[in-house]
Scaffold this motif. Structure first.
Motif, short mmCIF file in Angstrom:
data_model
loop_
_atom_site.label_atom_id
_atom_site.label_comp_id
_atom_site.label_asym_id
_atom_site.label_seq_id
_atom_site.Cartn_x
_atom_site.Cartn_y
_atom_site.Cartn_z
N TYR A 16 0.86 -1.18 0.00
CA TYR A 16 0.00 0.00 0.00
C TYR A 16 0.89 1.22 0.00
O TYR A 16 1.67 1.42 0.92
N GLY A 17 0.81 2.02 -1.04
CA GLY A 17 1.68 3.17 -1.14
C GLY A 17 1.10 4.24 -2.03
O GLY A 17 -0.10 4.23 -2.34
N SER A 18 1.94 5.13 -2.47
CA SER A 18 1.50 6.27 -3.28
C SER A 18 2.44 6.47 -4.46
O SER A 18 3.66 6.52 -4.29
N THR A 19 1.86 6.63 -5.63
CA THR A 19 2.66 6.91 -6.82
C THR A 19 3.25 8.32 -6.78
O THR A 19 4.00 8.69 -7.67
N ASP A 20 2.93 9.08 -5.73
CA ASP A 20 3.57 10.38 -5.54
C ASP A 20 5.05 10.21 -5.21
O ASP A 20 5.83 11.15 -5.34
N TYR A 21 5.43 9.02 -4.78
CA TYR A 21 6.81 8.76 -4.38
C TYR A 21 7.55 7.98 -5.47
O TYR A 21 7.02 7.04 -6.05
N GLU A 22 8.78 8.37 -5.68
CA GLU A 22 9.64 7.78 -6.71
C GLU A 22 9.86 6.28 -6.49
O GLU A 22 10.03 5.53 -7.44
N THR A 23 9.88 5.85 -5.24
CA THR A 23 10.17 4.45 -4.93
C THR A 23 8.88 3.67 -4.61
O THR A 23 8.91 2.73 -3.81
N PHE A 24 7.80 4.04 -5.26
CA PHE A 24 6.50 3.39 -5.07
C PHE A 24 6.64 1.87 -5.14
O PHE A 24 7.18 1.33 -6.09
N GLN A 25 6.20 1.18 -4.09
CA GLN A 25 6.14 -0.28 -3.98
C GLN A 25 7.50 -0.95 -3.81
O GLN A 25 7.59 -2.18 -3.89
N ASN A 26 8.58 -0.21 -3.57
CA ASN A 26 9.88 -0.85 -3.33
C ASN A 26 9.82 -1.81 -2.14
O ASN A 26 10.28 -2.95 -2.23
N CYS A 27 9.31 -1.35 -1.02
CA CYS A 27 9.34 -2.16 0.21
C CYS A 27 8.56 -3.47 0.04
O CYS A 27 9.08 -4.54 0.35
N PRO A 28 7.32 -3.44 -0.46
CA PRO A 28 6.62 -4.72 -0.63
C PRO A 28 7.28 -5.63 -1.67
O PRO A 28 7.31 -6.85 -1.50
N ARG A 29 7.82 -5.06 -2.73
CA ARG A 29 8.50 -5.88 -3.74
C ARG A 29 9.74 -6.55 -3.16
O ARG A 29 9.98 -7.74 -3.38
N LEU A 30 10.53 -5.77 -2.42
CA LEU A 30 11.73 -6.35 -1.80
C LEU A 30 11.36 -7.39 -0.74
O LEU A 30 12.00 -8.44 -0.65
N THR A 31 10.33 -7.10 0.05
CA THR A 31 9.88 -8.04 1.07
C THR A 31 9.47 -9.36 0.43
O THR A 31 9.89 -10.43 0.87
N ASP A 32 8.67 -9.29 -0.62
CA ASP A 32 8.20 -10.48 -1.33
C ASP A 32 9.37 -11.25 -1.91
O ASP A 32 9.49 -12.47 -1.75
N LYS A 33 10.27 -10.54 -2.56
CA LYS A 33 11.45 -11.17 -3.19
C LYS A 33 12.31 -11.87 -2.14
O LYS A 33 12.70 -13.03 -2.30
N ASN A 52 -3.71 6.87 -4.18
CA ASN A 52 -4.34 7.89 -5.02
C ASN A 52 -5.53 7.33 -5.80
O ASN A 52 -6.27 8.09 -6.40
N GLU A 53 -5.68 6.04 -5.80
CA GLU A 53 -6.81 5.38 -6.48
C GLU A 53 -7.68 4.71 -5.43
O GLU A 53 -7.77 3.48 -5.37
N THR A 54 -8.33 5.50 -4.58
CA THR A 54 -9.01 4.96 -3.41
C THR A 54 -10.13 3.98 -3.76
O THR A 54 -10.32 3.00 -3.05
N LEU A 55 -10.87 4.22 -4.82
CA LEU A 55 -11.98 3.30 -5.13
C LEU A 55 -11.46 1.92 -5.52
O LEU A 55 -11.86 0.92 -4.95
N THR A 56 -10.56 1.86 -6.48
CA THR A 56 -10.02 0.56 -6.88
C THR A 56 -9.12 0.00 -5.80
O THR A 56 -9.04 -1.21 -5.63
N GLY A 57 -8.43 0.88 -5.08
CA GLY A 57 -7.55 0.43 -3.99
C GLY A 57 -8.33 -0.24 -2.88
O GLY A 57 -7.93 -1.29 -2.39
#
Length: 108
Positions: A16-33, A52-57
């Motif tokens: 769960y993150g925000s595309t406002d940040y350059e490193t969007f989804q780094n932590c979950p991707r690294l954790t999963d890997k 930023n996509e609250t309805l689909t999120g």
């Protein structure tokens, strides 16, 4: 055989993150890997949510929660997918604290 410290364990990751940040989804991707590299079996494909996509999120989080409950009722014999699903890009974090000289793709 070197099975890893998490051999026999199972995991699933919700990012769960925000595309406002350059490193969007780094932590979950690294954790999963890394959990997979340490021997844990992936029960579900990682779900990546942009705040930023609250309805689909919100829908994605609710579906993920139901899928987690269902997955716990089964025994995971192998990964359901590679850690690269749904995305595999991990970006360098720009920070004076870690001495990063710039952005770019980590490990590239």
């Amino acid at each position: 055989a070197d099975e890893g410290v998490l051999a026999g364990k199972q995991h699933c990751v919700l990012g769960y993150g925000s595309t406002d940040y350059e490193t969007f989804q780094n932590c979950p991707r690294l954790t999963d890997k890394l959990m997979g590299a340490l021997g844990s079996k992936r029960m579900l494909a990682r779900v990546e949510v942009d705040e930023n996509e609250t309805l689909t999120g919100d829908e994605a989080v609710a579906k993920w929660a139901k899928d987690v409950v269902a997955a716990f009722s089964k025994t995971c014999k192998s990964d359901v997918c590679d850690w690269t699903v749904p995305e595999d890009q991990i970006l360098d974090k720009k920070s004076d604290l870690v001495g990063s000289s710039g952005g770019g793709v980590a490990g590239a």
